[in-house]
Design an enzyme around this catalytic site. Structure first.
Site, mmCIF file in Angstrom:
data_model
loop_
_atom_site.group_PDB
_atom_site.id
_atom_site.type_symbol
_atom_site.label_atom_id
_atom_site.label_comp_id
_atom_site.label_asym_id
_atom_site.label_seq_id
_atom_site.Cartn_x
_atom_site.Cartn_y
_atom_site.Cartn_z
ATOM 1 N N GLY A 245 32.329 36.342 20.848
ATOM 2 C CA GLY A 245 31.169 37.316 20.996
ATOM 3 C C GLY A 245 30.097 37.247 20.000
ATOM 4 O O GLY A 245 28.913 37.847 20.141
ATOM 5 N N GLU A 289 38.234 34.278 19.381
ATOM 6 C CA GLU A 289 37.776 33.057 20.431
ATOM 7 C C GLU A 289 36.425 33.056 20.274
ATOM 8 O O GLU A 289 35.444 32.996 21.242
ATOM 9 C CB GLU A 289 38.212 33.659 21.865
ATOM 10 C CG GLU A 289 39.647 33.651 21.914
ATOM 11 C CD GLU A 289 39.886 34.601 23.122
ATOM 12 O OE1 GLU A 289 39.181 35.163 23.836
ATOM 13 O OE2 GLU A 289 41.247 34.524 23.617
ATOM 14 N N PRO A 290 35.733 32.352 19.056
ATOM 15 C CA PRO A 290 34.365 32.143 19.157
ATOM 16 C C PRO A 290 33.979 30.854 20.019
ATOM 17 O O PRO A 290 34.587 29.892 19.743
ATOM 18 C CB PRO A 290 33.776 31.917 17.602
ATOM 19 C CG PRO A 290 35.197 31.635 17.027
ATOM 20 C CD PRO A 290 36.503 32.194 17.964
ATOM 21 N N GLY A 291 32.983 31.020 20.750
ATOM 22 C CA GLY A 291 32.307 29.543 21.555
ATOM 23 C C GLY A 291 31.011 29.487 21.028
ATOM 24 O O GLY A 291 30.916 28.654 20.519
ATOM 25 N N ARG A 327 20.580 29.055 31.290
ATOM 26 C CA ARG A 327 20.546 30.262 30.672
ATOM 27 C C ARG A 327 18.973 30.863 30.871
ATOM 28 O O ARG A 327 19.053 32.212 31.096
ATOM 29 C CB ARG A 327 20.868 30.106 29.224
ATOM 30 C CG ARG A 327 22.171 29.318 28.903
ATOM 31 C CD ARG A 327 22.627 29.316 27.508
ATOM 32 N NE ARG A 327 22.897 30.869 27.162
ATOM 33 C CZ ARG A 327 21.929 31.754 26.358
ATOM 34 N NH1 ARG A 327 20.929 31.431 26.059
ATOM 35 N NH2 ARG A 327 22.591 33.154 26.276
ATOM 36 N N TYR A 331 19.875 34.479 32.582
ATOM 37 C CA TYR A 331 19.858 35.735 31.901
ATOM 38 C C TYR A 331 18.417 36.133 31.094
ATOM 39 O O TYR A 331 18.604 36.800 30.256
ATOM 40 C CB TYR A 331 20.912 35.389 30.532
ATOM 41 C CG TYR A 331 22.052 34.850 30.908
ATOM 42 C CD1 TYR A 331 23.266 35.650 31.855
ATOM 43 C CD2 TYR A 331 22.446 33.657 30.471
ATOM 44 C CE1 TYR A 331 24.329 34.973 31.971
ATOM 45 C CE2 TYR A 331 23.555 32.975 30.797
ATOM 46 C CZ TYR A 331 24.651 33.826 31.425
ATOM 47 O OH TYR A 331 25.835 33.167 31.981
ATOM 48 N N CYS A 358 12.997 22.750 42.543
ATOM 49 C CA CYS A 358 12.270 23.097 43.399
ATOM 50 C C CYS A 358 12.355 24.859 43.354
ATOM 51 O O CYS A 358 13.084 25.348 44.421
ATOM 52 C CB CYS A 358 12.505 22.618 44.847
ATOM 53 S SG CYS A 358 11.357 23.052 46.140
ATOM 54 N N GLU A 359 12.155 25.474 42.480
ATOM 55 C CA GLU A 359 12.174 26.887 42.442
ATOM 56 C C GLU A 359 11.393 27.376 41.234
ATOM 57 O O GLU A 359 11.239 27.052 40.186
ATOM 58 C CB GLU A 359 13.632 27.449 41.815
ATOM 59 C CG GLU A 359 14.708 26.992 42.912
ATOM 60 C CD GLU A 359 15.871 28.059 43.259
ATOM 61 O OE1 GLU A 359 15.702 29.225 42.865
ATOM 62 O OE2 GLU A 359 17.097 27.399 43.678
ATOM 63 N N TYR A 387 26.936 26.866 26.298
ATOM 64 C CA TYR A 387 26.633 27.165 27.754
ATOM 65 C C TYR A 387 25.409 26.480 28.474
ATOM 66 O O TYR A 387 24.545 27.120 29.234
ATOM 67 C CB TYR A 387 26.537 28.650 28.084
ATOM 68 C CG TYR A 387 27.512 29.474 27.505
ATOM 69 C CD1 TYR A 387 28.956 29.502 27.912
ATOM 70 C CD2 TYR A 387 27.518 30.064 26.207
ATOM 71 C CE1 TYR A 387 30.018 30.303 27.559
ATOM 72 C CE2 TYR A 387 28.747 30.956 25.655
ATOM 73 C CZ TYR A 387 29.932 30.766 26.190
ATOM 74 O OH TYR A 387 30.845 31.466 25.722
HETATM 75 N N1 LLP Z 1 36.678 34.886 24.897
HETATM 76 C C1 LLP Z 1 36.692 35.093 26.158
HETATM 77 C C2 LLP Z 1 37.667 35.822 26.991
HETATM 78 C C3 LLP Z 1 35.417 35.036 27.046
HETATM 79 O O1 LLP Z 1 35.394 35.345 28.251
HETATM 80 C C4 LLP Z 1 34.363 34.563 26.199
HETATM 81 C C5 LLP Z 1 32.776 34.127 26.965
HETATM 82 C C6 LLP Z 1 34.252 34.090 24.941
HETATM 83 C C7 LLP Z 1 35.679 34.213 24.401
HETATM 84 C C8 LLP Z 1 33.500 33.294 24.127
HETATM 85 O O2 LLP Z 1 32.574 34.232 23.674
HETATM 86 P P1 LLP Z 1 31.364 33.639 22.916
HETATM 87 O O3 LLP Z 1 31.868 33.503 21.671
HETATM 88 O O4 LLP Z 1 30.805 32.340 23.359
HETATM 89 O O5 LLP Z 1 30.160 34.641 22.963
HETATM 90 N N2 LLP Z 1 26.993 32.040 29.781
HETATM 91 C C9 LLP Z 1 26.815 33.145 29.042
HETATM 92 C C10 LLP Z 1 28.092 33.542 28.254
HETATM 93 C C11 LLP Z 1 29.271 33.880 28.977
HETATM 94 C C12 LLP Z 1 30.464 34.217 27.981
HETATM 95 C C13 LLP Z 1 31.549 34.243 28.845
HETATM 96 N N3 LLP Z 1 32.671 34.828 27.987
HETATM 97 C C14 LLP Z 1 25.556 32.762 28.449
HETATM 98 O O6 LLP Z 1 25.061 31.500 28.263
HETATM 99 O O7 LLP Z 1 25.126 33.439 27.406
#
Ligand code: LLP
Length: 435
Positions: A245, A289-291, A327, A331, A358-359, A387
C-alpha cells in the site's frame, strides 16, 4: 516543467535516460511502444525497504505483490534478493515458484478462490490467506482428502478509512475483502478444531497508493489486538502480514506529492508491532507485501508521437493508449510525461497526450505543459512499472508491446512484443465455419 525525477531516470544532452540507457536509442533499437525498466532501481528499493523494517526486528519477510508487475525476470530479480510473494492466482503462484521463490515465502491471497486454486496451494505447501468461513470449510475438506497439513491465516478487515482512490481502498467497512475483526475469532475457533488446517497467521491489506503512514499504524494496532485475542484462543502465530500500500509520488512537478519513505512507514508501524508482540509474549514474523513501491518508479513507457492536432486544444496522438497503461482511464491517475528527445527543452505549450484506442477516455495525460511537440517525437510516461504492463490488454486488436530491462546501461529484451499470430493463437473455428 522541472520535474523531480526518480533515481531510475536522468537527463543527458537533452535525452531522457533510464537505468543509464538512452531512451531515444532504446526506442530506435526496440521500437515503440516500449516498457523500459531499471533493474538496479528495483534491487535498491528492495534492500532499502527490508533494511528499514529490520531496524526494529530481524523477523521480517518481504512478499512482493506479484500483481504489480509479474514479469518473470523481475520476479527472478526479487527472488534472488530473498523476496517471497503475495500471489493472487494460480498464474502468479506459478510465476513465483518458477522464479525460485520458496513455497514458505508465499501467501496465496484472494477473496474468490476455486477448488483448483486451493488444491494447488495445499499440494505445494503454500500458506493461504483465507477470506471467508465458507472458504475455510472447503480447505478443510481438501486437506482431509489429501491428508495434508495446510497453514492458514485469515484476512482481517480492520475497517479503517484510507486516503486513496475508492477503487483501491480495501480495508474499508464495505470492502469485499476480509472478515471484520468482530467476526474473526469464531473463524479462528473453527479452524483450530480442524484436523489438517493449522491457523498460524493473520493478514490484512488496507489499500494501495497511500501517501500517509498513519493509517498503516492504526491498522497495525487493530490487527495486533486481534492477534492477542487469537493467541488466547490457542493460535501460535508464525506471521502477521500487513499487506502492501505504500504510495509513490506520481506528481513530480508543481504541487509534487510528498510520498512517505519506507523508513517513515517503519517508524509508524514497527513500534506498534514490536510493543504488541512483547506485551502478549508472541514473536510472529513481520510480513509485508509492497508492490507499487518496489517497481512503480523503475519503469517508463516510451511512446512515439504519430501526429499533433490543434483544435479546441492540442492533442498529441501517440502509439500507446489505455491498452498498455490503463491507470489514467481507470482511476484518473496522474502520470508525468516527458518528451524524451527534448528532455531539457523549455515548455512551449499545453498538450493532451492521447492514445490510439477508439474511446474518448483514452487519454494518458491531460493539459500538460511540454516543449513544442511534433510528429516523430518520443514521449516517456513516467512511473509505469506498477500496474502498467500487468493490466494491459489487446483491446482494438493491438498486440502488447515489448519490455526492455536495463542494468547499468546494458539493455536487453525481457519480453518481446506480441504479434498478430500471438493474439489469434487461442482462436478455435467452430465446425460450421470450416469449409
Ligand atoms: N497485498 C494485497 C493483498 C493487495 O491486494 C495488493 C494490491 C498489494 C498487496 C500491493 O499493494 P501496493 O503495495 O502495490 O499498493 N491497479 C491499481 C492498484 C490495485 C492494488 C490491488 N492490490 C492501481 O493501478 O493503482
Amino acid at each position: 516543467m522541472k520535474l523531480s525525477l526518480p533515481s531510475s531516470l536522468s537527463i543527458k544532452d537533452g535525452h531522457l535516460f533510464c537505468g543509464g540507457a538512452d531512451c531515444v536509442r532504446l526506442a530506435e533499437e526496440f521500437g515503440t511502444p516500449l516498457y523500459v525498466t531499471d533493474e538496479v532501481h528495483i534491487v535498491e528499493n528492495f534492500r532499502r525497504y527490508q533494511a528499514a523494517l529490520q531496524q526494529y526486528t530481524d523477523k521480517v519477510q518481504l512478499l512482493y505483490a506479484a500483481k504489480a508487475n509479474e514479469n518473470p525476470v523481475i520476479m527472478q530479480t526479487l527472488a534472488a534478493e530473498g523476496a517471497g510473494a503475495d500471489v493472487f492466482s494460480l498464474g502468479e503462484m506459478r510465476a513465483a515458484l518458477e522464479a525460485g521463490m520458496p513455497a514458505e515465502k508465499l501467501l496465496f491471497n484472494g477473496s474468490s478462490k476455486t477448488e483448483a486454486d486451493l488444491r494447488a496451494a495445499i499440494e505445494n505447501g503454500i500458506r493461504i490467506s483465507v477470506d471467508s468461513v465458507d472458504e475455510l470449510r472447503q480447505i478443510d475438506a481438501i486437506s482431509r482428502e489429501l491428508k495434508k497439513q495446510v497453514k492458514i491465516g485469515f484476512r482481517c478487515n480492520p475497517e479503517i478509512d484510507v486516503p486513496t482512490h475508492p477503487k483501491i481502498a480495501t480495508g474499508i467497512k464495505n470492502s469485499k475483502f476480509g472478515i471484520p475483526a468482530d467476526m474473526i475469532l469464531d473463524a479462528y475457533r473453527e479452524a483450530l478444531a480442524m484436523e489438517y488446517v493449522v491457523p498460524v497467521g493473520m493478514h490484512c491489506h488496507i489499500g494501495s497508493q497511500i501517501l500517509e503512514v498513519e493509517p498503516f499504524g492504526i491498522a497495525c494496532g487493530v490487527i495486533m489486538q486481534v492477534a492477542a485475542e487469537i493467541t488466547k484462543l490457542g493460535v501460535k502465530l508464525e506471521f502477521v502480514d500487513f499487506g502492501g500500500g505504500l504510495g509513490i509520488p506520481y506528481h513530480r512537478g508543481e504541487n509534487a506529492d510528498a510520498a512517505p519513505t519506507p523508513e517513515e512507514y517503519a517508524a509508524a508501524v514497527m513500534p506498534v508491532f514490536v510493543e504488541a508482540c512483547k506485551e502478549n509474549g508472541i514473536s510472529p514474523a513481520f510480513w509485508v507485501e509492497p508492490g507499487r513501491w518496489m517497481v512503480g518508479e523503475s519503469t517508463v513507457l516510451l511512446t512515439r508521437v504519430n501526429s499533433v492536432k490543434k483544435v479546441h486544444k492540442t492533442f498529441v496522438n501517440v502509439d500507446a493508449g489505455f491498452n498498455l497503461l490503463i491507470r489514467p482511464a481507470m482511476y484518473d491517475s496522474w502520470h508525468e510525461v516527458v518528451v524524451a528527445n527534448k528532455a531539457d527543452a523549455e515548455d512551449a505549450g499545453v498538450y493532451t497526450v492521447t492514445g490510439p484506442i477508439c474511446e474518448t477516455g483514452d487519454i494518458l495525460a491531460d493539459d500538460r505543459k511540454l516543449p513544442e511537440v511534433v510528429a516523430g517525437d518520443l514521449i516517456a510516461v513516467l512511473d509505469a512499472g506498477a500496474y502498467g504492463y500487468a493490466m494491459s490488454s489487446q483491446y482494438n486488436s493491438r498486440p502488447r508491446c515489448a519490455e526492455v530491462l536495463v542494468n547499468a546501461g546494458q539493455a536487453e529484451l525481457m519480453r518481446r512484443a506480441e504479434t498478430f499470430e500471438d493474439m489469434t493463437r487461442t482462436v478455435v473455428i467452430p465446425s460450421w465455419h470450416r469449409k
